[in-house]
Design an enzyme around this catalytic site. Structure first.
Site, short mmCIF file in Angstrom:
data_model
loop_
_atom_site.label_atom_id
_atom_site.label_comp_id
_atom_site.label_asym_id
_atom_site.label_seq_id
_atom_site.Cartn_x
_atom_site.Cartn_y
_atom_site.Cartn_z
N TYR A 1 12.10 3.06 -0.44
CA TYR A 1 11.44 1.85 -0.69
C TYR A 1 10.33 1.76 -1.49
CZ TYR A 1 8.14 -1.95 1.03
OH TYR A 1 7.51 -2.94 0.91
N ASP B 1 0.84 -1.00 0.15
CA ASP B 1 0.05 -0.01 0.00
C ASP B 1 0.93 1.39 -0.07
OD1 ASP B 1 1.04 -0.25 2.66
OD2 ASP B 1 -0.96 0.20 3.55
N GLU B 2 2.27 1.01 0.23
CA GLU B 2 3.14 2.36 0.26
C GLU B 2 3.29 2.87 -0.82
OE1 GLU B 2 6.57 2.24 2.86
OE2 GLU B 2 5.45 1.00 4.20
N LYS C 1 9.25 -0.10 -5.27
CA LYS C 1 8.13 -0.97 -5.33
C LYS C 1 7.21 -0.53 -6.38
CE LYS C 1 7.30 -4.31 -3.33
NZ LYS C 1 7.52 -5.56 -3.45
P1 NAD Z 1 11.30 -9.78 4.30
O1 NAD Z 1 12.55 -8.62 4.25
O2 NAD Z 1 10.95 -10.62 5.54
O3 NAD Z 1 11.86 -10.85 3.19
C1 NAD Z 1 12.60 -10.74 1.96
C2 NAD Z 1 13.17 -11.99 1.09
O4 NAD Z 1 13.45 -11.50 0.14
C3 NAD Z 1 14.27 -12.61 2.15
O5 NAD Z 1 14.18 -13.72 2.42
C4 NAD Z 1 15.34 -12.15 1.30
O6 NAD Z 1 16.56 -12.88 1.60
C5 NAD Z 1 14.92 -12.19 -0.04
N1 NAD Z 1 15.80 -11.43 -1.03
C6 NAD Z 1 16.01 -10.27 -0.93
N2 NAD Z 1 16.72 -9.59 -1.81
C7 NAD Z 1 16.76 -10.73 -2.58
C8 NAD Z 1 17.39 -11.01 -3.99
N3 NAD Z 1 18.07 -9.93 -4.84
N4 NAD Z 1 17.26 -12.24 -4.77
C9 NAD Z 1 16.65 -13.34 -3.92
N5 NAD Z 1 15.97 -13.04 -2.96
C10 NAD Z 1 16.04 -11.90 -2.14
O7 NAD Z 1 10.16 -9.16 3.46
P2 NAD Z 1 8.61 -9.40 3.90
O8 NAD Z 1 8.09 -8.34 4.80
O9 NAD Z 1 8.32 -10.78 3.98
O10 NAD Z 1 8.01 -8.98 2.62
C11 NAD Z 1 7.66 -9.60 1.20
C12 NAD Z 1 7.26 -9.08 0.13
O11 NAD Z 1 5.98 -8.41 0.69
C13 NAD Z 1 7.98 -7.68 -0.24
O12 NAD Z 1 8.03 -7.62 -1.41
C14 NAD Z 1 7.19 -6.42 0.38
O13 NAD Z 1 7.55 -5.33 -0.32
C15 NAD Z 1 5.74 -7.03 0.43
N6 NAD Z 1 4.86 -6.57 1.43
C16 NAD Z 1 5.43 -6.46 2.69
C17 NAD Z 1 4.44 -6.10 3.81
C18 NAD Z 1 4.99 -6.33 5.27
O14 NAD Z 1 4.21 -5.72 6.17
N7 NAD Z 1 6.05 -6.79 5.61
C19 NAD Z 1 3.45 -5.37 3.43
C20 NAD Z 1 3.10 -5.31 1.96
C21 NAD Z 1 3.82 -5.95 1.26
O1 DAU Z 2 2.34 -0.73 4.62
C1 DAU Z 2 3.15 -1.98 4.15
C2 DAU Z 2 4.71 -1.77 4.38
O2 DAU Z 2 4.60 -2.04 5.97
C3 DAU Z 2 5.47 -2.74 3.75
O3 DAU Z 2 5.55 -2.51 2.49
C4 DAU Z 2 6.92 -2.88 4.22
O4 DAU Z 2 7.72 -3.91 3.56
C5 DAU Z 2 6.95 -2.74 5.91
O5 DAU Z 2 8.30 -2.81 6.35
C6 DAU Z 2 5.93 -2.08 6.42
O6 DAU Z 2 6.56 -0.61 6.23
P1 DAU Z 2 6.62 0.49 7.58
O7 DAU Z 2 7.54 1.38 7.47
O8 DAU Z 2 4.98 0.87 7.96
O9 DAU Z 2 6.68 -0.55 8.86
P2 DAU Z 2 7.68 -0.49 10.01
O10 DAU Z 2 7.46 -1.83 10.96
O11 DAU Z 2 9.20 -0.37 9.77
O12 DAU Z 2 6.92 0.67 10.87
C7 DAU Z 2 5.59 0.80 11.29
C8 DAU Z 2 5.28 2.25 11.84
O13 DAU Z 2 6.21 2.25 13.15
C9 DAU Z 2 5.91 3.51 11.20
O14 DAU Z 2 5.12 4.44 11.19
C10 DAU Z 2 7.32 3.57 11.84
C11 DAU Z 2 7.19 3.47 13.19
N1 DAU Z 2 8.05 2.86 13.84
C12 DAU Z 2 9.02 1.68 13.32
C13 DAU Z 2 10.12 1.32 13.92
C14 DAU Z 2 10.88 0.19 13.47
C15 DAU Z 2 8.61 3.45 15.11
O15 DAU Z 2 8.00 4.51 15.59
N2 DAU Z 2 9.60 2.87 15.83
C16 DAU Z 2 10.60 2.04 15.35
O16 DAU Z 2 11.34 1.37 15.84
#
Ligand code: NAD
Ligand code: DAU
Length: 361
Positions: A159, A135-136, A163
């Site tokens: 980031y 959603d970002e 994306k």
């Molecule tokens: P993560 O950082 O936990 O995992 C990423 C994985 O990708 C890791 O296993 C890493 O080793 C692998 N990777 C990184 N670079 C690579 C490369 N060059 N080649 C092959 N593998 C590689 O991420 P996540 O939180 O599981 O997110 C997964 C996907 O979902 C991402 O595309 C992220 O943008 C998307 N997403 C995440 C969230 C969230 O809240 N975490 C929300 C919405 C979308």
């Molecule tokens: O919205 C989806 C996204 O959510 C994904 O695409 C990203 O991969 C995932 O990392 C996540 O991004 P955010 O930046 O929202 O997540 P994060 O957990 O880093 O931070 C959540 C919120 O908390 C954000 O407003 C920043 C704040 N934060 C984060 C950290 C790590 C703090 O206040 N303190 C902290 O130490």
């Protein structure tokens, strides 16, 4: 029997998705392609590592030759593309790595799939490339309103810009080549196996260690939280029922300020830790520190998932109260995992499992 290539399957959502899929579908082979960056952890997949329907391959999605070899060696039906650099703070300190993996890596993967699946200008039937986005890409909201699939892209961090670029590339493949791709855009996930750099596991870990809880800015930024298995369910449904060329938003209708989340975890952890557990004594509001804000910090995200619910039949199954309690219990019950991750020890698990070959089978 379908063959599904999962990229980034050793990360947080990817590993949950692989476990979820192997439990739910009996007629599937999963190939997990992961570079094993700091975020990739094969301990996340211990439960299924010997499953005959699962293969691990260590490779970089940017390595075109390796990716093409993979498509030559296997008749891949579905690609679920999770692999990415995923942490916003890291993208602020090192943007180039995000361009490399998220933009160039996605382009390399799209191109390998297109070449493997195209014959005389047409695609073999039943092929699908599901690009997992966020959603970002829509930017930041004010106090009201929701992101829909029609909201213009306005990414604001390195980031989210990377994306958004990868989303545009995926859609360009659909429009230019008729390539069978669809995109899902999800809100913030939480649950087991999340790397403790992200808000929820970082706070749980710091509380258990008695370390300060860094809250950025005024703590009033809002995220829309979704339990990771509900994201997996939505992706599974998008594979079955999604229309190619479409975008599907996924979110739990669960907006919370960051400071609310921190206070909620404090309360839940105090409740869950046994009264004789020493760590209970230091888990309280006095650990909270309001620290310098994240640069360009997006104020609010909130997702309108009505298209996904209507077209895919998706309904999230886990309420936030239940999900967060289960997540905290999971971290409490998996202190070895947490210890390995925070000490960096998990990186040696790969050598132990697979030696230098980089291929499980
Ligand atoms: P993560 O950082 O936990 O995992 C990423 C994985 O990708 C890791 O296993 C890493 O080793 C692998 N990777 C990184 N670079 C690579 C490369 N060059 N080649 C092959 N593998 C590689 O991420 P996540 O939180 O599981 O997110 C997964 C996907 O979902 C991402 O595309 C992220 O943008 C998307 N997403 C995440 C969230 C969230 O809240 N975490 C929300 C919405 C979308
Ligand atoms: O919205 C989806 C996204 O959510 C994904 O695409 C990203 O991969 C995932 O990392 C996540 O991004 P955010 O930046 O929202 O997540 P994060 O957990 O880093 O931070 C959540 C919120 O908390 C954000 O407003 C920043 C704040 N934060 C984060 C950290 C790590 C703090 O206040 N303190 C902290 O130490």
């Amino acid at each position: 029997m379908k063959t599904c290539l999962v990229t980034g399957g050793a990360g947080f959502i990817g590993s949950n998705f692989i476990r979820y899929t192997l439990k739910k579908h009996k007629d599937i082979q999963i190939i997990n392609l992961d570079r094993l960056t700091y975020a990739g952890n094969l301990e996340n997949l211990k439960e299924i590592e010997n499953d005959l329907c699962y293969t691990f391959i260590r490779a970089d999605i940017c390595d075109r030759e390796a990716v093409c070899r993979l498509f030559d060696a296997h008749d891949i039906d579905t690609v679920v593309h999770f692999a990415a650099e995923s942490h916003v703070d890291r993208s602020i300190s090192d943007p180039c790595e995000f361009i490399r993996t998220n933009v160039l890596g996605t382009a390399a993967l799209l191109d390998a799939a297109r070449r493997a699946w195209e014959k005389n200008g047409r695609y073999k039937p039943g092929k699908l490339f599901l690009h997992v986005s966020t959603d970002e890409v829509y930017g930041s909201l004010g106090e009201t309103g929701y992101f829909t699939e029609e909201t213009p892209l306005a990414p604001r961090s390195p980031y989210s810009a990377s994306k958004a670029a990868s989303d545009m590339m995926a859609l360009a493949y659909f429009h230019t080549y008729g390539f069978p791709v669809l995109i899902t855009r999800c809100s913030n996930n939480y649950g087991p196996y999340q790397f403790p750099e992200k808000l929820i596991p970082l706070m749980i870990n710091n509380m258990l260690e008695g370390r300060p809880l860094p809250v950025y800015g005024d703590g009033k930024n809002i995220r829309d939280w979704l339990y990771v298995e509900d994201h997996c369910l939505a992706i599974d449904l998008a594979i079955q029922n999604g229309r190619i060329g479409q975008v599907y938003n996924i979110g739990g209708h669960n907006e919370k300020q960051n400071i609310e989340i921190v206070r909620l975890i404090i309360a839940a952890l105090r409740d869950l830790l046994p009264s004789r557990d020493k760590r209970r004594e230091h888990v309280d509001d006095s650990l909270i520190r309001f620290v310098e804000d994240r640069k360009g910090h997006d104020r609010r995200y909130a997702i309108d998932s009505s298209k996904t619910m209507r077209e895919l039949g998706w309904v999230p199954e886990t309420g936030f109260e239940e999900g967060i309690r289960y997540t905290i219990q999971w971290y409490l019950g998996n202190d070895e995992w947490l210890k390995h991750v925070t000490s960096g020890e998990y990186t040696s698990y790969y050598q132990k499992m697979y030696g230098k070959r980089g291929n499980a089978k």
